[in-house]
Design a protein around this motif. Structure first.
Motif, mmCIF file in Angstrom:
data_model
loop_
_atom_site.group_PDB
_atom_site.id
_atom_site.type_symbol
_atom_site.label_atom_id
_atom_site.label_comp_id
_atom_site.label_asym_id
_atom_site.label_seq_id
_atom_site.Cartn_x
_atom_site.Cartn_y
_atom_site.Cartn_z
ATOM 1 N N ASP A 9 0.827 -1.203 0.000
ATOM 2 C CA ASP A 9 0.000 0.000 0.000
ATOM 3 C C ASP A 9 0.866 1.259 0.000
ATOM 4 O OD1 ASP A 9 -2.334 -1.465 -0.022
ATOM 5 O OD2 ASP A 9 -2.725 -1.248 2.129
ATOM 6 N N ALA A 10 1.909 1.250 0.818
ATOM 7 C CA ALA A 10 2.795 2.412 0.900
ATOM 8 C C ALA A 10 3.504 2.640 -0.426
ATOM 9 C CB ALA A 10 3.816 2.212 2.015
ATOM 10 N N ARG A 11 3.929 1.569 -1.062
ATOM 11 C CA ARG A 11 4.590 1.689 -2.362
ATOM 12 C C ARG A 11 3.641 2.268 -3.403
ATOM 13 N NH1 ARG A 11 6.580 -3.832 -3.201
ATOM 14 N NH2 ARG A 11 7.616 -3.861 -1.216
ATOM 15 N N GLY A 14 3.108 5.952 -2.825
ATOM 16 C CA GLY A 14 4.289 6.693 -3.263
ATOM 17 C C GLY A 14 4.340 6.827 -4.769
ATOM 18 N N LYS A 15 3.982 5.764 -5.451
ATOM 19 C CA LYS A 15 3.970 5.781 -6.913
ATOM 20 C C LYS A 15 2.927 6.776 -7.422
ATOM 21 C CE LYS A 15 3.393 2.690 -10.862
ATOM 22 N NZ LYS A 15 3.092 1.320 -11.293
ATOM 23 N N GLU A 16 1.734 6.746 -6.837
ATOM 24 C CA GLU A 16 0.670 7.664 -7.237
ATOM 25 C C GLU A 16 1.064 9.114 -6.972
ATOM 26 O OE1 GLU A 16 -2.807 6.269 -5.196
ATOM 27 O OE2 GLU A 16 -2.932 4.458 -6.421
ATOM 28 N N GLU A 17 1.714 9.367 -5.842
ATOM 29 C CA GLU A 17 2.149 10.716 -5.511
ATOM 30 C C GLU A 17 3.208 11.192 -6.509
ATOM 31 O OE1 GLU A 17 2.027 14.271 -3.794
ATOM 32 O OE2 GLU A 17 0.745 12.621 -3.198
ATOM 33 N N GLY A 18 4.105 10.310 -6.896
ATOM 34 C CA GLY A 18 5.128 10.655 -7.880
ATOM 35 C C GLY A 18 4.529 10.988 -9.236
ATOM 36 N N ILE A 19 3.536 10.226 -9.641
ATOM 37 C CA ILE A 19 2.869 10.485 -10.917
ATOM 38 C C ILE A 19 2.132 11.821 -10.862
ATOM 39 C CG2 ILE A 19 0.993 9.707 -12.426
ATOM 40 C CD1 ILE A 19 1.890 6.823 -11.769
#
Length: 67
Positions: A9-11, A14-19
């Protein structure tokens, strides 16, 4: 098992925030170059594979907030 799910979930978050940050930088850059909003929408659709309507709303919100 729970730890692994929390890690996944954390990964994902983080991926969504980066996008999200990357999309914002693209819109910011293109608008600073006086790019037509329709071209900015097309870039978001092509680069990030987002639906056109969502890209339009995102660009409109960005432009409105940064007048």
């Amino acid at each position: 098992m729970k730890f692994e799910l929390d890690l996944m979930d954390a990964r994902q978050e983080g991926k969504e925030e980066g996008i999200k940050e990357s999309k914002q930088k693209l819109v910011q850059f293109l608008s600073s170059q006086n790019t037509d909003p329709a071209e900015i929408v097309a870039a978001l659709v092509n680069v990030y594979q987002v639906p056109e309507k969502a890209a339009q709303e995102y660009v409109e919100e960005y432009l409105e907030a940064n007048k």
